[in-house]
Design a protein around this motif. Structure first.
Motif, PDB file in Angstrom:
ATOM      1  N   PHE A 126     -19.691 -11.784  -9.937  1.00  0.00           N
ATOM      2  CA  PHE A 126     -18.337 -11.527  -9.447  1.00  0.00           C
ATOM      3  C   PHE A 126     -17.762 -12.785  -8.781  1.00  0.00           C
ATOM      4  N   PRO A 127     -17.169 -13.694  -9.546  1.00  0.00           N
ATOM      5  CA  PRO A 127     -16.637 -14.912  -8.922  1.00  0.00           C
ATOM      6  C   PRO A 127     -15.440 -14.660  -8.007  1.00  0.00           C
ATOM      7  N   GLY A 128     -14.761 -13.538  -8.175  1.00  0.00           N
ATOM      8  CA  GLY A 128     -13.577 -13.256  -7.370  1.00  0.00           C
ATOM      9  C   GLY A 128     -13.836 -12.314  -6.209  1.00  0.00           C
ATOM     10  N   GLY A 129     -15.091 -12.147  -5.832  1.00  0.00           N
ATOM     11  CA  GLY A 129     -15.411 -11.175  -4.803  1.00  0.00           C
ATOM     12  C   GLY A 129     -15.473  -9.790  -5.414  1.00  0.00           C
ATOM     13  N   PHE A 130     -15.831  -8.801  -4.619  1.00  0.00           N
ATOM     14  CA  PHE A 130     -16.018  -7.469  -5.164  1.00  0.00           C
ATOM     15  C   PHE A 130     -15.880  -6.416  -4.075  1.00  0.00           C
ATOM     16  N   THR A 131     -15.627  -5.205  -4.513  1.00  0.00           N
ATOM     17  CA  THR A 131     -15.575  -4.057  -3.615  1.00  0.00           C
ATOM     18  C   THR A 131     -16.954  -3.401  -3.595  1.00  0.00           C
ATOM     19  N   LEU A 132     -17.145  -2.499  -2.669  1.00  0.00           N
ATOM     20  CA  LEU A 132     -18.404  -1.766  -2.610  1.00  0.00           C
ATOM     21  C   LEU A 132     -18.596  -0.934  -3.877  1.00  0.00           C
ATOM     22  N   ASP A 133     -17.521  -0.315  -4.384  1.00  0.00           N
ATOM     23  CA  ASP A 133     -17.629   0.474  -5.611  1.00  0.00           C
ATOM     24  C   ASP A 133     -18.078  -0.388  -6.787  1.00  0.00           C
ATOM     25  N   ALA A 134     -17.537  -1.590  -6.902  1.00  0.00           N
ATOM     26  CA  ALA A 134     -17.938  -2.490  -7.979  1.00  0.00           C
ATOM     27  C   ALA A 134     -19.404  -2.891  -7.823  1.00  0.00           C
ATOM     28  N   ALA A 135     -19.816  -3.144  -6.594  1.00  0.00           N
ATOM     29  CA  ALA A 135     -21.215  -3.525  -6.346  1.00  0.00           C
ATOM     30  C   ALA A 135     -22.166  -2.402  -6.724  1.00  0.00           C
ATOM     31  N   VAL A 136     -21.805  -1.171  -6.387  1.00  0.00           N
ATOM     32  CA  VAL A 136     -22.646  -0.028  -6.740  1.00  0.00           C
ATOM     33  C   VAL A 136     -22.747   0.085  -8.258  1.00  0.00           C
ATOM     34  N   ALA A 137     -21.626  -0.046  -8.946  1.00  0.00           N
ATOM     35  CA  ALA A 137     -21.612   0.092 -10.403  1.00  0.00           C
ATOM     36  C   ALA A 137     -22.465  -0.970 -11.090  1.00  0.00           C
ATOM     37  N   VAL A 138     -22.494  -2.157 -10.549  1.00  0.00           N
ATOM     38  CA  VAL A 138     -23.169  -3.265 -11.222  1.00  0.00           C
ATOM     39  C   VAL A 138     -24.581  -3.503 -10.708  1.00  0.00           C
ATOM     40  N   ALA A 139     -24.813  -3.375  -9.405  1.00  0.00           N
ATOM     41  CA  ALA A 139     -26.078  -3.847  -8.828  1.00  0.00           C
ATOM     42  C   ALA A 139     -27.051  -2.763  -8.381  1.00  0.00           C
ATOM     43  N   GLN A 140     -26.635  -1.510  -8.294  1.00  0.00           N
ATOM     44  CA  GLN A 140     -27.509  -0.475  -7.743  1.00  0.00           C
ATOM     45  C   GLN A 140     -28.353   0.158  -8.848  1.00  0.00           C
ATOM     46  N   TRP A 141     -29.523  -0.410  -9.079  1.00  0.00           N
ATOM     47  CA  TRP A 141     -30.520   0.105 -10.013  1.00  0.00           C
ATOM     48  C   TRP A 141     -31.823  -0.650  -9.765  1.00  0.00           C
ATOM     49  N   GLY A 142     -32.892  -0.098 -10.250  1.00  0.00           N
ATOM     50  CA  GLY A 142     -34.196  -0.740 -10.048  1.00  0.00           C
ATOM     51  C   GLY A 142     -34.545  -0.846  -8.585  1.00  0.00           C
ATOM     52  N   THR A 196      -5.631  -5.199  -1.082  1.00  0.00           N
ATOM     53  CA  THR A 196      -6.260  -4.140  -1.867  1.00  0.00           C
ATOM     54  C   THR A 196      -7.367  -3.426  -1.109  1.00  0.00           C
ATOM     55  N   GLY A 197      -7.736  -3.930   0.051  1.00  0.00           N
ATOM     56  CA  GLY A 197      -8.793  -3.309   0.844  1.00  0.00           C
ATOM     57  C   GLY A 197      -9.896  -4.299   1.186  1.00  0.00           C
ATOM     58  N   LEU A 198     -11.064  -3.769   1.460  1.00  0.00           N
ATOM     59  CA  LEU A 198     -12.215  -4.570   1.872  1.00  0.00           C
ATOM     60  C   LEU A 198     -12.902  -5.182   0.660  1.00  0.00           C
ATOM     61  N   ARG A 199     -13.166  -6.500   0.714  1.00  0.00           N
ATOM     62  CA  ARG A 199     -13.853  -7.204  -0.374  1.00  0.00           C
ATOM     63  C   ARG A 199     -14.977  -8.051   0.213  1.00  0.00           C
ATOM     64  N   TYR A 200     -16.007  -8.204  -0.581  1.00  0.00           N
ATOM     65  CA  TYR A 200     -17.127  -9.060  -0.222  1.00  0.00           C
ATOM     66  C   TYR A 200     -17.016 -10.333  -1.051  1.00  0.00           C
ATOM     67  N   LEU A 201     -17.192 -11.472  -0.402  1.00  0.00           N
ATOM     68  CA  LEU A 201     -17.033 -12.759  -1.061  1.00  0.00           C
ATOM     69  C   LEU A 201     -18.321 -13.561  -0.961  1.00  0.00           C
ATOM     70  N   MET A 202     -18.599 -14.314  -2.021  1.00  0.00           N
ATOM     71  CA  MET A 202     -19.781 -15.157  -2.067  1.00  0.00           C
ATOM     72  C   MET A 202     -19.317 -16.598  -2.282  1.00  0.00           C
ATOM     73  N   LEU A 203     -19.831 -17.510  -1.472  1.00  0.00           N
ATOM     74  CA  LEU A 203     -19.507 -18.913  -1.664  1.00  0.00           C
ATOM     75  C   LEU A 203     -19.948 -19.351  -3.058  1.00  0.00           C
ATOM     76  N   GLU A 204     -19.215 -20.273  -3.642  1.00  0.00           N
ATOM     77  CA  GLU A 204     -19.546 -20.769  -4.981  1.00  0.00           C
ATOM     78  C   GLU A 204     -20.964 -21.336  -5.022  1.00  0.00           C
ATOM     79  N   THR A 205     -21.376 -22.006  -3.971  1.00  0.00           N
ATOM     80  CA  THR A 205     -22.719 -22.573  -3.903  1.00  0.00           C
ATOM     81  C   THR A 205     -23.769 -21.470  -3.955  1.00  0.00           C
ATOM     82  N   VAL A 206     -23.551 -20.400  -3.231  1.00  0.00           N
ATOM     83  CA  VAL A 206     -24.479 -19.272  -3.229  1.00  0.00           C
ATOM     84  C   VAL A 206     -24.449 -18.580  -4.592  1.00  0.00           C
ATOM     85  N   ARG A 207     -23.269 -18.472  -5.181  1.00  0.00           N
ATOM     86  CA  ARG A 207     -23.140 -17.862  -6.514  1.00  0.00           C
ATOM     87  C   ARG A 207     -23.940 -18.641  -7.554  1.00  0.00           C
ATOM     88  N   GLU A 208     -23.834 -19.959  -7.510  1.00  0.00           N
ATOM     89  CA  GLU A 208     -24.593 -20.788  -8.459  1.00  0.00           C
ATOM     90  C   GLU A 208     -26.092 -20.611  -8.251  1.00  0.00           C
TER      91      GLU A 208
END
Length: 192
Positions: free
Chosen positions: A77-93, A118-130
């Motif tokens: 998610f280069p543009g940040g993400f919502t909690l709903d998006a995080a659940v849809a993509v990352a919550q497994w295993g 649009t509400g609350l978003r979580y952001l990741m620095l580009e360095t951390v994303r890489e």
């Protein structure tokens, strides 16, 4: 250059040291591989401060396994993400509760929290994303394939919901949301 380096003091310091042998433009052009470029030759500094990679790796080693898995997955998610998006993509295993994993990532400064129109978003620095993308590449094809599929499903559901809301008269809200997730949707198309 400072903005591209996420304003990280060590990254800026390492880039500034390169000015002796490279122009600012050359440094900027080579930041596609920032972990290789940003290294210090100062042997008196602590090992974890000699490279940008070592700094992120040091923080990575402080994370729990579920937080590591969430970070690897959420780097899509280069543009940040919502909690709903995080659940849809990352919550497994190994990530049974993505909200808990995100809480840990925020506490370790691997994610930041921002509130926009649009509400609350979580952001990741580009360095951390890489770094997260590097860790994802090391996991093997199974996790990468499942993540690609889950991200595509999220994007499809996102777009279907946006179309319904748009046709129901919420054009302004849909436009703001689409603007916030533009980079994410573009990344899904590129991975596809």
């Amino acid at each position: 250059l400072c903005r591209t380096l996420d304003g990280l003091p060590l990254a800026i310091e390492l880039a500034a040291a390169r000015v002796r042998t490279m122009s600012v433009e050359d440094i900027g052009a080579r930041l596609h591989d920032r972990f290789t470029l940003l290294r210090s030759t100062d042997r008196t500094s602590p090992h974890r401060h000699r490279t940008l990679h070592a700094v992120i790796d040091w923080s990575w080693n402080l994370l729990d396994p579920d937080q590591r898995a969430a970070l690897r997955r959420l780097c899509r998610f280069p543009g940040g993400f919502t909690l709903d998006a995080a659940v849809a993509v990352a919550q497994w295993g190994e990530v049974a509760d993505v909200a808990d994993a995100i809480d840990g990532l925020v506490a370790q400064s691997m994610l930041t929290v921002a509130e926009d129109r649009t509400g609350l978003r979580y952001l990741m620095l580009e360095t951390v994303r890489e770094f997260g993308d590097e860790q994802l590449a090391a996991t093997g094809a199974d996790e990468q394939l499942q993540l690609t599929e889950r991200t595509a499903v999220w994007a499809e559901q996102y777009c279907r919901t946006a179309i319904r809301c748009f046709l129901d008269g919420a054009q302004a809200r849909v436009a703001r949301a689409a603007d916030a997730d533009y980079d994410n949707l573009l990344a899904v198309l590129r991975h596809g």
